[in-house]
Design a protein around this motif. Sequence first.
Motif: not given
Lengths: 254, 252
Positions: B11-14, B20-31
């Motif tokens: 779901x993260x990759x999707x 618009x969601x790219x940066x948001x996903x990036x911030x929240x996908x680190x440990x």
Amino acid sequence: MSTDVLNLNLRVWRQAGPNATGGFKTYRLNGVSTHMSFLEMLDVLNEQLIAQSEEPVEFDHDCREGICGMCSLMINGQAHGPDNATTTCQLHMRRFKDGDTITIEPWRAAAFPVVRDLVVDRSAFDRIIQAGGFVSINTGNAPDGNAIPVPGVKQEVAMDGAACIGCGACVAACKNASAMLFVSAKVSQLAILPQGHPERNTRVINMVAQMDKEGFGSCTNTSECEAACPAEVSVAHIARLNREYLRASIFAEA
Amino acid sequence: MNALLRILSLPVHLLAKVPGLGPFVKVLSTTVGQKILMALTGLSLCGFLVAHLGGNLKLYAGEQSFNDYAHALHSLGPLLAAAEVGLFAMFALHIGLAISTAAMNRIARQKDYAVKETKQGVFILPNGGASNWMMLTGLLILVFLATHIMDMKLKANPGVDYSAAMNTEKIVANEYHAVKAVLSTPLNAAIYMVGLVALGIHLSHGVRSALQTLGINHKRWNLLLKLGGILFAWGIAIGFMSLVVWAMSYKG
Ligand code: HEM
Ligand code: SF4
Ligand code: FES
């Protein structure tokens, strides 16, 4: 027999190389003086092994006074042995009893691969530091020492983080092999001081990214790291890292 | 473990591909980001628990009062459905992250120690306190939750006699009697009690942990935050448990 001499069974992890399968070997070591440090005891063990034409046990050490962070040993399930705020090199044999069996293992983490016996490769920490644990200094005349005022309290808190010696005990003790205490000590110390402000936002983002890339685990706030840390770095620094991360992610200009 | 992680990160990759969601996903996908998301979902679920307990305590105010409350809630219609979808998403995120971070953490250790001790003090709970019981207590909560939805929402537990709730004239079931029927079934009462003890343990670490993850830590407040978290945890758990005890002992 005099009470300040110990006869010990040492159960030591032996591994010929990074890809070799390792295993425990038990050695009998007699006549260990209680005044020795743990590393001196291992020196004596190695003398004995060499005399028997066996390969000596490889272990890391440098300063032998608690400042370099090299002496990474898991002793009876405790990073740096049983004492609080103590490195392996500062641990004395008087902490053990005659007849004890002592289990000695290397740090266990995917990001700290075993090189040989008790030596692990901790260069993952170096790469995390390279990712952001620095301040940019201009060359030229030395600036006046008191040109940038830093309140005493901030100096103290920054110093608490700077006390980290990079030994990796936090990773070794953590059930998740998380490097958050180490990374937070660096992030926090430089975030507090004005000298660290130019790189403040990129630092935390890049150091966290590198930490993940190296394969360390995530923090479950179990505080095992704080208890194991020889420099008594507090998990309050981890909270500061989390704040810095949120701040840099949400509010930073770039 | 690696395959599990790959599935969970799908779901993260999707999401990262949504404009618009790219940066948001990036911030929240680190440990660190994943833990922040866990903390936020965990605390939101705590918010739900407060509202849910608040409503359920109306059981003590009698049949009329509780049924009025239930009716008012159900008449929200689409609003309630939206809230339920949101709640489900919170649970899915929380549990998904719990499993994916736990899997990553296992991989990060690689090889277990032959001997492992702790320098932390003694805890009431063995094995280093509540923070080492999060996965187990979380899964117990999940078992309880599944039973609970079957019991109350679907009214489909074969072991429960719903007749007292159904034999009224109304089309809507009498929620007051439904709750009593569910809670006074011994097997259910046992599952609920175990689930609620697990909830108490889970939150006694979870609340303080979530605050720390969100950066809230100051030596002036730490003791208060820790005790407050524990008090909140057991306040919620005991509040719900009291309803089970009430239903078991209530006659008529
Ligand atoms: C339903 C199944 C659930 C599972 C499998 C689960 C699992 C977990 C796990 C593994 C953690 C991480 C623990 C740690 O960081 O050491 C956690 C943290 C947490 N959980 Fe749950 N949980 C569940 C339900 C709930 C519920 C119902 C609530 C609240 C109502 C909740 C609130 C929290 C909170 C506040 C945290 C702290 C987050 C943090 O450490 O940053 N959990 N949960
Ligand atoms: S935080 Fe403490 S345990 Fe971790 S590397 Fe630094 S000195 Fe060692
Ligand atoms: S050898 Fe330098 S800290 Fe132990």
